[in-house]
Design an enzyme around this catalytic site. Sequence first.
Site, PDB file in Angstrom:
ATOM      1  N   HIS A   2     -25.495  12.919  -9.632  1.00 22.83           N
ATOM      2  CA  HIS A   2     -24.803  11.634  -9.700  1.00 22.83           C
ATOM      3  C   HIS A   2     -25.218  10.776  -8.510  1.00 22.83           C
ATOM      4  O   HIS A   2     -25.260  11.270  -7.379  1.00 22.83           O
ATOM      5  CB  HIS A   2     -23.290  11.856  -9.648  1.00 22.83           C
ATOM      6  CG  HIS A   2     -22.782  12.651 -10.807  1.00 22.83           C
ATOM      7  ND1 HIS A   2     -22.204  12.061 -11.917  1.00 22.83           N
ATOM      8  CD2 HIS A   2     -22.770  13.976 -11.049  1.00 22.83           C
ATOM      9  CE1 HIS A   2     -21.856  13.007 -12.775  1.00 22.83           C
ATOM     10  NE2 HIS A   2     -22.192  14.171 -12.277  1.00 22.83           N
ATOM     11  N   ASP A 124     -23.186   6.548 -17.309  1.00 17.95           N
ATOM     12  CA  ASP A 124     -22.152   7.339 -17.973  1.00 17.95           C
ATOM     13  C   ASP A 124     -20.799   6.647 -17.992  1.00 17.95           C
ATOM     14  O   ASP A 124     -20.571   5.631 -17.315  1.00 17.95           O
ATOM     15  CB  ASP A 124     -22.073   8.770 -17.412  1.00 17.95           C
ATOM     16  CG  ASP A 124     -21.281   8.884 -16.119  1.00 17.95           C
ATOM     17  OD1 ASP A 124     -21.120   7.867 -15.419  1.00 17.95           O
ATOM     18  OD2 ASP A 124     -20.822  10.006 -15.804  1.00 17.95           O
ATOM     19  N   GLY A 157     -16.118  13.011 -15.934  1.00 21.63           N
ATOM     20  CA  GLY A 157     -14.689  12.891 -15.650  1.00 21.63           C
ATOM     21  C   GLY A 157     -13.900  14.003 -16.317  1.00 21.63           C
ATOM     22  O   GLY A 157     -14.454  15.006 -16.744  1.00 21.63           O
ATOM     23  N   HIS A 185     -21.644  15.420 -20.229  1.00 21.95           N
ATOM     24  CA  HIS A 185     -21.094  16.609 -19.576  1.00 21.95           C
ATOM     25  C   HIS A 185     -20.119  17.228 -20.584  1.00 21.95           C
ATOM     26  O   HIS A 185     -19.377  16.504 -21.253  1.00 21.95           O
ATOM     27  CB  HIS A 185     -20.269  16.231 -18.335  1.00 21.95           C
ATOM     28  CG  HIS A 185     -21.077  15.953 -17.108  1.00 21.95           C
ATOM     29  ND1 HIS A 185     -22.296  15.341 -17.129  1.00 21.95           N
ATOM     30  CD2 HIS A 185     -20.823  16.214 -15.793  1.00 21.95           C
ATOM     31  CE1 HIS A 185     -22.759  15.230 -15.887  1.00 21.95           C
ATOM     32  NE2 HIS A 185     -21.876  15.753 -15.053  1.00 21.95           N
ATOM     33  N   GLU A 188     -17.253  22.371 -19.067  1.00 24.85           N
ATOM     34  CA  GLU A 188     -17.078  22.722 -17.656  1.00 24.85           C
ATOM     35  C   GLU A 188     -15.589  22.971 -17.426  1.00 24.85           C
ATOM     36  O   GLU A 188     -15.143  24.094 -17.258  1.00 24.85           O
ATOM     37  CB  GLU A 188     -17.600  21.595 -16.765  1.00 24.85           C
ATOM     38  CG  GLU A 188     -17.430  21.851 -15.275  1.00 24.85           C
ATOM     39  CD  GLU A 188     -17.477  20.566 -14.438  1.00 24.85           C
ATOM     40  OE1 GLU A 188     -17.203  19.476 -14.988  1.00 24.85           O
ATOM     41  OE2 GLU A 188     -17.764  20.666 -13.234  1.00 24.85           O
ATOM     42  N   ASP A 266     -25.910  18.255  -9.008  1.00 22.10           N
ATOM     43  CA  ASP A 266     -24.676  17.522  -9.336  1.00 22.10           C
ATOM     44  C   ASP A 266     -24.325  16.467  -8.285  1.00 22.10           C
ATOM     45  O   ASP A 266     -24.801  15.342  -8.387  1.00 22.10           O
ATOM     46  CB  ASP A 266     -23.523  18.503  -9.569  1.00 22.10           C
ATOM     47  CG  ASP A 266     -22.540  18.009 -10.618  1.00 22.10           C
ATOM     48  OD1 ASP A 266     -22.805  16.982 -11.235  1.00 22.10           O
ATOM     49  OD2 ASP A 266     -21.497  18.660 -10.816  1.00 22.10           O
TER      50      ASP A 266
HETATM   51 ZN    ZN Z   1     -21.916  16.128 -12.977  1.00 24.72          ZN
END
Ligand code: ZN
Length: 329
Positions: A2, A124, A157, A185, A188, A266
């Site tokens: 990111h 995103d 998020g 994403h 997770e 990340d």
């Molecule tokens: Zn990420």
Amino acid sequence: MHLEGSIGPELAMQLATRRGVELPGASEGVEGLRAAYRYANFQDFIRLYVAISRCLCEAEDFADAVAGVAHAAADEGVRYAEYTFTPMTHVARGVDPERMLEGLAQGRARARAEHGVEIGWVFDVVRSFPDQGMPTVELMLRARAMGEAVVGLGVGGPEGPQWPAAALVPVFARAKAEGFAALPHAGEQDGPASVAAAIDEFGADRIGHGVRVVEEPALLARVAELGIPLELCPSSNLVLGFYPDLAAHPLAALDAAGVKWSINSDDPPLFGTTLTNEYLRCARHYGWDAHRIHAIARAAVEHSYLQASTANEICSAQDDWLRAQLERA
Ligand SMILES: [Zn+2]
């Protein structure tokens, strides 16, 4: 990785000072801020992430942020990076979208000219703000029209049943119709159902994390069969407490199932890591030799949206690296 989450303490301090933004711990100077980068829980992580984002206001801030993170990436040998960037969080707090896109473009040009780093953008949406989806696609189109390499649409998020995928289905459909990849994403914070939704409802071409797909064997086999690559970020998963240590991390199980994956960082400074450290940490734990590291780095190129000529250059540099390692051994 990111963009906002790749801004380290020194760069954050510089941007915060310029815009008069208060960062956690920063009243004690850069060392105090550095200490805040070693937060104790997810809430503190988000607080710091949001505070850093608030330092980005004018074109020069975005340009300096991009050039700064590219500088750090170049220092560890990165030649190409796909940065996820969340445009609507900035626009929603009053940033002028044109200034923002100009700044990104300037930063990307500086990354190339000053640091030899090529950048592709993934814009995103925050899952809990689905209304920002269509405006995000509009900004992707605008950036692409300016000549920026916008490769795909992501979503990040909070994950969970309170944020159903349905709200973003038309957004991903529109992005894909415009020729952008779907790079959500998933899997997770939430389990296999989130990965299934990313595939079936978003048409995922590559998935951020996706690790919890191991919890459902049939879906795991399907991800392997479809060849949808996962962006694995081991330290991120450990720092955020999804797994206690690498021994508990599903990387090996994903690999054994034949899933495609690459190693990523990340939000590197926020997770106390770098891309190099991710490779080293895994190499030590899993016993990877030079051939294996080379194959994993090659997979990252193959799973990227890099144009062929630059991809070939990077692959031949990787081959040179492997040759040098073998000669030294
Ligand atoms: Zn990420």
